[in-house]
Scaffold this active site. Structure first.
Site, mmCIF file in Angstrom:
data_model
loop_
_atom_site.group_PDB
_atom_site.id
_atom_site.type_symbol
_atom_site.label_atom_id
_atom_site.label_comp_id
_atom_site.label_asym_id
_atom_site.label_seq_id
_atom_site.Cartn_x
_atom_site.Cartn_y
_atom_site.Cartn_z
ATOM 1 N N ASP A 117 -39.076 -89.824 -35.992
ATOM 2 C CA ASP A 117 -37.791 -89.851 -35.302
ATOM 3 C C ASP A 117 -37.579 -91.253 -34.741
ATOM 4 O OD1 ASP A 117 -36.669 -87.339 -35.683
ATOM 5 O OD2 ASP A 117 -37.859 -86.428 -34.087
ATOM 6 N N ARG A 176 -41.522 -77.825 -35.366
ATOM 7 C CA ARG A 176 -40.607 -78.767 -34.716
ATOM 8 C C ARG A 176 -39.549 -78.039 -33.892
ATOM 9 N NH1 ARG A 176 -39.341 -84.054 -36.932
ATOM 10 N NH2 ARG A 176 -37.103 -83.682 -36.745
ATOM 11 N N TYR A 194 -42.665 -89.133 -41.201
ATOM 12 C CA TYR A 194 -41.430 -88.460 -40.808
ATOM 13 C C TYR A 194 -41.172 -88.810 -39.340
ATOM 14 C CZ TYR A 194 -38.404 -84.185 -40.567
ATOM 15 O OH TYR A 194 -37.387 -83.275 -40.431
ATOM 16 N N GLU A 251 -24.384 -82.078 -46.540
ATOM 17 C CA GLU A 251 -25.708 -82.591 -46.918
ATOM 18 C C GLU A 251 -26.341 -81.708 -47.974
ATOM 19 O OE1 GLU A 251 -28.612 -83.401 -43.797
ATOM 20 O OE2 GLU A 251 -27.075 -84.518 -42.706
ATOM 21 N N ARG A 307 -37.179 -70.226 -27.375
ATOM 22 C CA ARG A 307 -37.037 -70.121 -25.918
ATOM 23 C C ARG A 307 -36.551 -68.750 -25.496
ATOM 24 N NH1 ARG A 307 -33.298 -74.855 -26.122
ATOM 25 N NH2 ARG A 307 -34.688 -76.644 -26.220
ATOM 26 N N ARG A 357 -26.200 -78.415 -44.441
ATOM 27 C CA ARG A 357 -25.392 -78.472 -43.218
ATOM 28 C C ARG A 357 -24.136 -79.294 -43.414
ATOM 29 N NH1 ARG A 357 -30.240 -81.467 -39.774
ATOM 30 N NH2 ARG A 357 -30.508 -83.211 -41.184
ATOM 31 N N ARG A 412 -38.333 -86.191 -50.499
ATOM 32 C CA ARG A 412 -37.269 -85.237 -50.745
ATOM 33 C C ARG A 412 -35.973 -86.037 -50.655
ATOM 34 N NH1 ARG A 412 -35.882 -81.190 -53.598
ATOM 35 N NH2 ARG A 412 -34.543 -79.676 -52.600
HETATM 36 P P1 FAD Z 1 -35.032 -97.486 -42.296
HETATM 37 O O1 FAD Z 1 -33.888 -97.149 -41.426
HETATM 38 O O2 FAD Z 1 -35.185 -96.752 -43.574
HETATM 39 O O3 FAD Z 1 -34.964 -99.056 -42.599
HETATM 40 C C1 FAD Z 1 -35.682 -99.672 -43.637
HETATM 41 C C2 FAD Z 1 -34.770 -100.744 -44.209
HETATM 42 O O4 FAD Z 1 -35.512 -101.534 -45.152
HETATM 43 C C3 FAD Z 1 -33.597 -100.157 -44.982
HETATM 44 O O5 FAD Z 1 -32.398 -100.719 -44.506
HETATM 45 C C4 FAD Z 1 -33.882 -100.561 -46.430
HETATM 46 O O6 FAD Z 1 -32.703 -100.791 -47.181
HETATM 47 C C5 FAD Z 1 -34.675 -101.837 -46.237
HETATM 48 N N1 FAD Z 1 -35.541 -102.177 -47.380
HETATM 49 C C6 FAD Z 1 -36.404 -101.354 -48.013
HETATM 50 N N2 FAD Z 1 -37.016 -102.016 -49.032
HETATM 51 C C7 FAD Z 1 -36.524 -103.285 -49.007
HETATM 52 C C8 FAD Z 1 -36.752 -104.436 -49.817
HETATM 53 N N3 FAD Z 1 -37.604 -104.410 -50.853
HETATM 54 N N4 FAD Z 1 -36.091 -105.576 -49.542
HETATM 55 C C9 FAD Z 1 -35.204 -105.618 -48.487
HETATM 56 N N5 FAD Z 1 -34.938 -104.542 -47.698
HETATM 57 C C10 FAD Z 1 -35.586 -103.397 -47.955
HETATM 58 N N6 FAD Z 1 -34.220 -89.540 -36.074
HETATM 59 C C11 FAD Z 1 -33.891 -89.141 -34.808
HETATM 60 O O7 FAD Z 1 -34.506 -89.591 -33.835
HETATM 61 N N7 FAD Z 1 -32.849 -88.250 -34.609
HETATM 62 C C12 FAD Z 1 -32.129 -87.728 -35.636
HETATM 63 O O8 FAD Z 1 -31.208 -86.929 -35.407
HETATM 64 C C13 FAD Z 1 -32.488 -88.108 -36.969
HETATM 65 N N8 FAD Z 1 -31.810 -87.611 -38.018
HETATM 66 C C14 FAD Z 1 -32.184 -87.962 -39.289
HETATM 67 C C15 FAD Z 1 -31.467 -87.414 -40.347
HETATM 68 C C16 FAD Z 1 -31.796 -87.762 -41.655
HETATM 69 C C17 FAD Z 1 -31.017 -87.155 -42.777
HETATM 70 C C18 FAD Z 1 -32.876 -88.665 -41.889
HETATM 71 C C19 FAD Z 1 -33.264 -89.030 -43.290
HETATM 72 C C20 FAD Z 1 -33.564 -89.228 -40.823
HETATM 73 C C21 FAD Z 1 -33.234 -88.891 -39.511
HETATM 74 N N9 FAD Z 1 -33.901 -89.455 -38.421
HETATM 75 C C22 FAD Z 1 -33.561 -89.036 -37.147
HETATM 76 C C23 FAD Z 1 -34.954 -90.490 -38.593
HETATM 77 C C24 FAD Z 1 -34.406 -91.937 -38.511
HETATM 78 O O9 FAD Z 1 -33.465 -92.143 -39.535
HETATM 79 C C25 FAD Z 1 -35.559 -92.939 -38.648
HETATM 80 O O10 FAD Z 1 -36.520 -92.717 -37.653
HETATM 81 C C26 FAD Z 1 -35.154 -94.451 -38.549
HETATM 82 O O11 FAD Z 1 -33.914 -94.721 -39.109
HETATM 83 C C27 FAD Z 1 -36.220 -95.259 -39.255
HETATM 84 O O12 FAD Z 1 -36.021 -96.662 -39.117
HETATM 85 P P2 FAD Z 1 -36.855 -97.661 -40.019
HETATM 86 O O13 FAD Z 1 -36.463 -99.045 -39.621
HETATM 87 O O14 FAD Z 1 -38.290 -97.304 -39.967
HETATM 88 O O15 FAD Z 1 -36.420 -97.327 -41.517
HETATM 89 N N1 UDP Z 2 -34.894 -75.108 -40.113
HETATM 90 C C1 UDP Z 2 -34.490 -73.854 -40.486
HETATM 91 N N2 UDP Z 2 -33.231 -73.434 -40.164
HETATM 92 C C2 UDP Z 2 -32.366 -74.213 -39.486
HETATM 93 C C3 UDP Z 2 -32.778 -75.506 -39.099
HETATM 94 C C4 UDP Z 2 -34.055 -75.935 -39.434
HETATM 95 O O1 UDP Z 2 -35.234 -73.129 -41.096
HETATM 96 O O2 UDP Z 2 -31.227 -73.780 -39.231
HETATM 97 C C5 UDP Z 2 -36.272 -75.555 -40.492
HETATM 98 C C6 UDP Z 2 -36.296 -76.310 -41.824
HETATM 99 O O3 UDP Z 2 -37.489 -75.971 -42.481
HETATM 100 C C7 UDP Z 2 -36.333 -77.754 -41.396
HETATM 101 C C8 UDP Z 2 -37.186 -77.678 -40.126
HETATM 102 O O4 UDP Z 2 -36.818 -76.428 -39.530
HETATM 103 O O5 UDP Z 2 -36.915 -78.564 -42.379
HETATM 104 C C9 UDP Z 2 -36.968 -78.822 -39.158
HETATM 105 O O6 UDP Z 2 -35.611 -78.841 -38.773
HETATM 106 P P1 UDP Z 2 -34.906 -80.122 -38.170
HETATM 107 O O7 UDP Z 2 -33.544 -79.749 -37.730
HETATM 108 O O8 UDP Z 2 -35.826 -80.735 -37.190
HETATM 109 O O9 UDP Z 2 -34.810 -81.036 -39.476
HETATM 110 P P2 UDP Z 2 -34.177 -82.503 -39.717
HETATM 111 O O10 UDP Z 2 -33.035 -82.669 -38.755
HETATM 112 O O11 UDP Z 2 -35.300 -83.444 -39.480
HETATM 113 O O12 UDP Z 2 -33.733 -82.432 -41.126
#
Ligand code: FAD
Ligand code: UDP
Length: 367
Positions: free
Chosen positions: A350, A172, A348, A300, A176, A280, A249
């Site tokens: 985005d 991912r 997973y 986190e 560069r 982070r 996780r």
């Molecule tokens: P969710 O946002 O999980 O929505 C599902 C909803 O369903 C939730 O509100 C939940 O409460 C509800 N639900 C579940 N079960 C039930 C039930 N039985 N009854 C009623 N409600 C229920 N993406 C990016 O593009 N850029 C980023 O920088 C980025 N950073 C991230 C960082 C973290 C730490 C994580 C975990 C994810 C990140 N993502 C990022 C991914 C992003 O969060 C997801 O792509 C997006 O939020 C998913 O939307 P969703 O609607 O599929 O799921």
């Molecule tokens: N990663 C790493 N060092 C860093 C940042 C990321 O080794 O400083 C690795 C780590 O394994 C991570 C993966 O690269 O799970 C993907 O990173 P990304 O920032 O895309 O993770 P996310 O924001 O989805 O948690």
């Protein structure tokens, strides 16, 4: 006669987009959400004028012009570019791996010098075909960067040694040979001005929503209320874990307010050593170039996930993929339920991919 055309379980990005598009086409929708707020994991909590990304820092990025245009209908985006810093025991490096990182690591100045250094380390490691994340990382970027910027972070993040993790996780990250600290390769990037709730509120404007309502606990009330159900919760929970539990996780967020204007000078600092227990620190105000007199940060902590905890990252190994496939086969018997989003599809995803997937469903449903 069913009361609604669609019951949408979950108010995350997937459910909200579907509800919006269905309503636009004259369908009646009810959205139910088990949390006490809308938006799923992109929800923001405003404190002291700062939009705190409640479930981890979220940066919208995409290369797909149609997706970018689509999401811009619901909020104006700023010109934020993600450029995180890695802190390894007090040594600072730019991310992703680029000429700045190579200069900081080895003092090299030209791309040729950097390439020679990486090549030398790659050769010393004698890896021909990378079999796991460790080997993949070393053959991509050499041992020094692997040891200081990848190994500790990754082992904390996933709770397992890099030799037991699949190689694709690290693919991912861009590598560069130019001086460019933009974490993403995508053409479009930014943060919605006013936070992600602006998007969700606009998507769900005028649509009936019930918070604190768990579909799985109230199936009797809701399963016959609509012609069809869009279910965005965990797929294994829908089937009462009959075949076993899909693993995730976990993550724990610690929020801190600091009485300073600027705590770390950038939105994200990765702590890449093994000893620091968090991966982070996010300083939320920098996502929107905030000038408030105080600041909010989030640490986190990766965590072992237990059933009942919030599911964050799907654990992509053979066992889980096979199990997911079996649940996906079960869905074929549920002709009135559509499974979508990161939990419904155990992916997973985005945000841009979630938008694309929701719009794809809209197309299929209303073609
Ligand atoms: P969710 O946002 O999980 O929505 C599902 C909803 O369903 C939730 O509100 C939940 O409460 C509800 N639900 C579940 N079960 C039930 C039930 N039985 N009854 C009623 N409600 C229920 N993406 C990016 O593009 N850029 C980023 O920088 C980025 N950073 C991230 C960082 C973290 C730490 C994580 C975990 C994810 C990140 N993502 C990022 C991914 C992003 O969060 C997801 O792509 C997006 O939020 C998913 O939307 P969703 O609607 O599929 O799921
Ligand atoms: N990663 C790493 N060092 C860093 C940042 C990321 O080794 O400083 C690795 C780590 O394994 C991570 C993966 O690269 O799970 C993907 O990173 P990304 O920032 O895309 O993770 P996310 O924001 O989805 O948690």
């Amino acid at each position: 006669m069913k009361k609604y055309d669609y019951l949408i379980v979950g108010s995350g990005l997937f459910g909200s987009i579907f509800a919006h598009e269905a309503t636009k086409r004259g369908k009646t929708c009810l959205v139910i959400e088990r949390r006490s707020h809308l938006g799923g994991n992109i929800y923001c909590e405003n404190r002291d004028g700062i939009n705190i990304h409640r479930y981890g820092g979220h940066i919208f990025h995409t290369s797909d012009k149609a997706i970018w245009k689509y999401i811009n209908q619901f909020a104006e985006f700023n010109n934020y570019i993600n450029s995180p810093i890695a802190n390894y025991k007090g040594e600072l490096y730019n991310l992703p791996f680029n000429m700045n990182t190579f200069h900081q690591m080895w003092g090299v100045i030209t791309p040729a010098q950097a390439a020679a250094k990486i090549d030398e380390q790659r050769k010393e490691a004698r890896i021909t075909e990378p079999k796991n994340l460790e080997e993949q990382a070393i053959s991509l970027i050499g041992t020094d960067i692997y040891e200081k910027l990848i190994k500790g972070y990754t082992e904390k993040q996933w709770g397992r040694p890099c030799t037991e993790l699949p190689a694709f996780i690290i693919k991912r990250l861009p590598v560069r040979y130019i001086y460019d600290n933009n974490y993403f390769n995508d053409r479009y990037q930014g943060i919605p001005i006013g936070g992600y709730n602006v998007i969700i509120n606009n998507l769900l404007k005028g649509i009936e929503v019930l918070l604190n309502t768990d579909y799985l606990k109230e199936r009797d009330t809701y399963q016959n209320i609509a012609r069809r159900i869009i279910y965005t919760g965990p797929i294994d929970a829908f089937f009462d874990f009959q075949l076993g539990t899909l693993e995730y996780r976990g993550l724990r967020f610690e929020f801190e307010k600091h009485n300073v204007e600027n705590y770390q000078g950038v939105a994200a600092v990765n702590y890449t050593d093994r000893e620091t227990p968090y991966t982070r620190i996010i300083e939320h105000k920098h996502f929107e170039f905030g000038k408030q007199p105080v600041t909010w940060i989030t640490k986190e902590y990766p965590a072992t996930w237990h059933l009942g905890d919030e599911p964050y990252y799907p654990v992509n190994n053979k066992r889980n993929q096979e199990l997911y496939q079996k649940y996906a086969d079960y869905t074929k018997n549920e002709s009135d339920v559509i499974f979508g989003g990161r939990l419904g599809e155990y992916k997973y995803y985005d945000m841009d991919k979630v938008v694309a997937s929701a719009l794809h469903l809209v197309e299929k449903e209303f073609e």
